[in-house]
Design a protein around this motif. Structure first.
Motif, mmCIF file in Angstrom:
data_model
loop_
_atom_site.group_PDB
_atom_site.id
_atom_site.type_symbol
_atom_site.label_atom_id
_atom_site.label_comp_id
_atom_site.label_asym_id
_atom_site.label_seq_id
_atom_site.Cartn_x
_atom_site.Cartn_y
_atom_site.Cartn_z
ATOM 1 N N PRO A 275 -53.087 0.835 36.866
ATOM 2 C CA PRO A 275 -52.820 -0.337 37.695
ATOM 3 C C PRO A 275 -52.521 -1.566 36.837
ATOM 4 C CG PRO A 275 -54.843 0.790 38.404
ATOM 5 C CD PRO A 275 -54.395 1.445 37.150
ATOM 6 N N GLY A 276 -51.564 -2.369 37.281
ATOM 7 C CA GLY A 276 -51.248 -3.620 36.581
ATOM 8 C C GLY A 276 -50.083 -3.513 35.630
ATOM 9 N N VAL A 277 -49.766 -2.297 35.166
ATOM 10 C CA VAL A 277 -48.607 -2.122 34.294
ATOM 11 C C VAL A 277 -47.362 -2.108 35.188
ATOM 12 C CG1 VAL A 277 -47.409 -0.450 32.820
ATOM 13 C CG2 VAL A 277 -49.834 -0.943 32.445
ATOM 14 N N PRO A 278 -46.316 -2.874 34.829
ATOM 15 C CA PRO A 278 -45.135 -2.920 35.695
ATOM 16 C C PRO A 278 -44.511 -1.535 35.869
ATOM 17 C CG PRO A 278 -44.769 -4.137 33.625
ATOM 18 C CD PRO A 278 -46.203 -3.751 33.663
ATOM 19 N N VAL A 279 -43.987 -1.254 37.064
ATOM 20 C CA VAL A 279 -43.462 0.085 37.349
ATOM 21 C C VAL A 279 -42.258 0.396 36.461
ATOM 22 C CG1 VAL A 279 -41.985 -0.624 39.257
ATOM 23 C CG2 VAL A 279 -42.933 1.702 39.223
ATOM 24 N N ALA B 108 -57.514 -1.682 35.426
ATOM 25 C CA ALA B 108 -56.445 -2.659 35.662
ATOM 26 C C ALA B 108 -56.057 -3.297 34.327
ATOM 27 C CB ALA B 108 -56.915 -3.731 36.637
ATOM 28 N N ILE B 109 -54.759 -3.309 34.056
ATOM 29 C CA ILE B 109 -54.232 -3.889 32.809
ATOM 30 C C ILE B 109 -53.711 -5.289 33.137
ATOM 31 C CG2 ILE B 109 -52.531 -3.592 30.977
ATOM 32 C CD1 ILE B 109 -54.696 -1.361 31.097
ATOM 33 N N SER B 110 -54.121 -6.268 32.346
ATOM 34 C CA SER B 110 -53.663 -7.646 32.594
ATOM 35 C C SER B 110 -52.276 -7.842 31.976
ATOM 36 C CB SER B 110 -54.641 -8.641 31.966
ATOM 37 O OG SER B 110 -54.522 -8.598 30.550
ATOM 38 N N PRO B 111 -51.544 -8.862 32.444
ATOM 39 C CA PRO B 111 -50.239 -9.154 31.822
ATOM 40 C C PRO B 111 -50.364 -9.392 30.309
ATOM 41 C CG PRO B 111 -50.447 -10.317 33.914
ATOM 42 C CD PRO B 111 -51.793 -9.693 33.627
ATOM 43 N N ALA B 112 -51.449 -10.048 29.873
ATOM 44 C CA ALA B 112 -51.614 -10.308 28.432
ATOM 45 C C ALA B 112 -51.831 -8.997 27.667
ATOM 46 C CB ALA B 112 -52.792 -11.251 28.195
ATOM 47 N N GLU B 113 -52.542 -8.063 28.282
ATOM 48 C CA GLU B 113 -52.765 -6.770 27.616
ATOM 49 C C GLU B 113 -51.462 -5.966 27.531
ATOM 50 O OE1 GLU B 113 -57.526 -6.334 28.772
ATOM 51 O OE2 GLU B 113 -56.001 -5.518 30.129
ATOM 52 N N THR C 131 -49.866 6.831 25.529
ATOM 53 C CA THR C 131 -50.668 7.249 26.683
ATOM 54 C C THR C 131 -51.247 5.987 27.305
ATOM 55 O OG1 THR C 131 -51.312 9.152 25.307
ATOM 56 C CG2 THR C 131 -52.390 8.922 27.461
ATOM 57 N N LEU C 132 -50.528 5.433 28.267
ATOM 58 C CA LEU C 132 -50.973 4.156 28.849
ATOM 59 C C LEU C 132 -52.223 4.354 29.698
ATOM 60 C CD1 LEU C 132 -47.491 2.652 29.773
ATOM 61 C CD2 LEU C 132 -48.932 2.099 27.792
ATOM 62 N N ASN C 133 -52.384 5.548 30.268
ATOM 63 C CA ASN C 133 -53.566 5.820 31.107
ATOM 64 C C ASN C 133 -54.381 6.963 30.487
ATOM 65 O OD1 ASN C 133 -55.235 5.247 33.225
ATOM 66 N ND2 ASN C 133 -53.851 5.979 34.826
ATOM 67 N N ALA C 134 -54.810 6.737 29.223
ATOM 68 C CA ALA C 134 -55.627 7.730 28.517
ATOM 69 C C ALA C 134 -56.909 7.991 29.304
ATOM 70 C CB ALA C 134 -55.957 7.236 27.116
ATOM 71 N N ALA C 135 -57.606 9.056 28.959
ATOM 72 C CA ALA C 135 -58.785 9.448 29.739
ATOM 73 C C ALA C 135 -59.810 10.121 28.848
ATOM 74 C CB ALA C 135 -58.384 10.407 30.855
ATOM 75 N N LEU C 136 -61.050 10.028 29.298
ATOM 76 C CA LEU C 136 -62.097 10.888 28.762
ATOM 77 C C LEU C 136 -62.158 12.086 29.708
ATOM 78 C CD1 LEU C 136 -64.389 11.185 26.658
ATOM 79 C CD2 LEU C 136 -65.885 10.075 28.330
ATOM 80 N N ASP C 137 -61.766 13.256 29.205
ATOM 81 C CA ASP C 137 -61.717 14.458 30.053
ATOM 82 C C ASP C 137 -63.066 15.159 30.003
ATOM 83 O OD1 ASP C 137 -59.095 14.077 30.783
ATOM 84 O OD2 ASP C 137 -58.278 15.579 29.394
ATOM 85 N N ILE C 138 -63.720 15.263 31.151
ATOM 86 C CA ILE C 138 -65.033 15.904 31.251
ATOM 87 C C ILE C 138 -64.868 17.217 32.002
ATOM 88 C CG2 ILE C 138 -67.371 15.659 32.201
ATOM 89 C CD1 ILE C 138 -66.887 12.574 32.046
ATOM 90 N N SER D 260 -59.980 -5.104 28.306
ATOM 91 C CA SER D 260 -61.286 -5.516 28.852
ATOM 92 C C SER D 260 -61.784 -4.515 29.888
ATOM 93 C CB SER D 260 -61.190 -6.910 29.463
ATOM 94 O OG SER D 260 -60.340 -6.872 30.583
ATOM 95 N N GLY D 261 -60.892 -3.753 30.513
ATOM 96 C CA GLY D 261 -61.298 -2.729 31.479
ATOM 97 C C GLY D 261 -61.833 -1.490 30.787
ATOM 98 N N THR D 262 -62.148 -0.494 31.592
ATOM 99 C CA THR D 262 -62.771 0.731 31.100
ATOM 100 C C THR D 262 -61.836 1.915 31.305
ATOM 101 O OG1 THR D 262 -64.977 -0.121 31.546
ATOM 102 C CG2 THR D 262 -64.764 2.267 31.437
ATOM 103 N N THR D 263 -61.613 2.656 30.207
ATOM 104 C CA THR D 263 -60.797 3.872 30.261
ATOM 105 C C THR D 263 -61.320 4.805 31.349
ATOM 106 O OG1 THR D 263 -60.194 3.671 27.931
ATOM 107 C CG2 THR D 263 -60.162 5.898 28.872
#
Lengths: 316, 316
Positions: free
Chosen positions: B149-153, B118-123, B6-13, B92-95
């Motif tokens: 965002p930031g993950v290659p398509v 945003a995901i960095s290339p190193a991440e 799950t590359l774009n996991a979430a806190l579901d409220i 370093s970003g926030t889910t």
């Protein structure tokens, strides 16, 4: 130092969407997070005005940590502001969120406010002890906003009495039963909006209602009437204070900026017309600021000496 | 073990309000928080089915910590479930959060989905390394949901190729360009919904569209068609599978439960009709569950041997 109390602090989240349509799915375009709750807003305006201020109330959980981190980051990023000291009392519950959904097509906002964490009797006790410890160093205190679940409905009355016993001027800005109980403990100032004042007194004419609220125990009443400005009923007289023209923008936080103006004006020894001018100019500068709850210094400077302050007739 | 990504996991409220009215202020009556994102949902269903599963992807910030704490609490509270291992890669970003506002007067839901960090290339590099390290122990892997965002398509194409190189069956459940690129890397199975399948292929007749999607690279295609159930196009034949009657309830997570059914059925060596029956019964049991994304075991048991599986005609 000044002290602001925010028992039901919040992490304020703003979502911008192209157009809000009920019962459909939206990709949020922009997310903004700010430290929230009325007393926190008041404290940030005081710090911007150069007044050292301590914020207290309750904070807990992941959202409480986020709120405190944002306050600390704000201090680091604004070295020209006065010191804002975090004295929140930790709780086992989780600080509430508020979500403001801004519809970019119309500019309208849809607001969702979580109820807030349950406060235990021991946590309330810990707060009153911490508050009593802060009062001896306090110039003036503002008690702001709603009560979270578990806090006794007479909480503000207790906090008003403690401030008066310590000879600290106390301003109360709340609504409903918390205001009704709090005002009976004789605060120096209450700042309801028009609806809150009418609800308290059952009187719809603002000047009469403000005088009625004084009789209920407040030494002074300043009602915030939106674009019409402020209406004050005090022992020294009554005034209306209004900006020279209607200010376009977002009214979120305008009432909190008025509280900061009144509190700082009291501490600076300003007379009522000058206090009201400062409060009106800060409100206008908050409406004019691009971000909700910020204030625009150039609007503040431009409006300050053009506020129209009109004495009101003596009571019949 | 199974692996879900799950590359774009979430806190579901979830907020429950008496009635949602755009451009007004609401007091939220009930707040619910759950670990979210499609792959997280799939993993929770697999664990409930008795399958050990590892969840990976990205998690960061206060919401990432809350997501991980909720996953851990869920494990403690459900000792009869199989093990769900948290292998999220820190960022370093926030889910992101998702906010579902349920209007209690109508039962309708208004959904607000944050875009994600945003995901960095190193991440991204750290993730692909961690993923490669997990594959040798993996029975089957599901790649689920949108790309932050930031993950290659072409991310899913890369992850599909790595799974195939490690001889691990791989299921892809995404949409848009991420699906278009991912399918070309020849996953064992894709599970689009009807809209996603039509968008991919430009074909609106589901069976023709599913066959078209196979030609684009997927060894098998299972399309989820809401209340009409599933449509499968595979090397062994094509089937429609539907519940014996329409199930009333909340369809949130029904597609994720179908993925869990397909993945576990593949690993258990079931033939296609049995796999589809399991997936349809899990979807129905998810729609019937009171909480979004849970599944109701008694509905699952009741529906499982009554799913109607109909072979479809051979392609012209």
């Amino acid at each position: 130092m000044f002290l602001t109390v925010t028992l039901n602090a919040a992490l304020d989240i703003t979502y911008r969407v192209p157009r809000l349509r009920a019962h459909s799915t939206h990709r949020v375009q922009e997310v903004d997070e700010r430290p929230g709750g009325k007393g926190v807003n008041v404290a940030r305006v005081l710090a911007a005005l150069g007044k050292d201020v301590t914020v207290t109330g309750f904070a807990g959980g992941a959202t409480g940590a986020a709120l405190r981190n944002l306050l600390a980051a704000d201090q680091r990023e604004r070295p020209n502001h006065a010191r804002l000291t975090d004295a929140f009392v930790p709780i086992s519950g989780t600080t509430r969120r508020t979500v403001a959904v801004v519809d970019a097509s119309s500019g309208d906002t849809t607001q969702l406010n979580e109820p807030g964490p349950a406060i235990s009797p021991a946590e309330w006790q810990a707060f009153t002890t911490a508050y009593a410890g802060l009062l001896p160093r306090t110039t003036a205190v503002a008690l702001c906003g709603s009560l979270p679940p578990g806090v006794p409905v007479g909480a503000y009355a207790e906090l008003v009495r403690a401030a008066r016993a310590a000879d600290v001027p106390v301003l109360l800005d709340t609504s409903g039963e918390a205001l009704r109980r709090g005002i009976a403990a004789r605060p120096d100032l209450v700042k309801p909006n028009g609806d809150e004042l009418a609800q308290l007194t059952g009187v719809t004419v603002p000047l009469r209602a403000a005088r009625d609220a004084r009789r209920r125990g407040a030494a002074a009443v300043v009602a915030s009437l939106g674009a019409e400005g402020l209406l004050a009923a005090t022992a020294d007289g009554a005034w209306r204070a209004a900006p020279p023209q209607t200010i376009a923008g977002n009214p979120t936080g305008a009432g909190d900026s008025a509280v900061a103006g009144l509190l700082s004006g009291l501490a600076d020894g300003l007379d009522w017309p000058a206090r009201l001018s400062r409060a009106v100019a800060l409100s206008a500068a908050t409406v004019a600021a691009p971000a909700a709850g910020e204030f625009d210094p150039s609007t503040y400077a431009a409006v300050l000496d053009r506020v129209e302050v009109a004495p009101q007739p003596h009571a019949a």
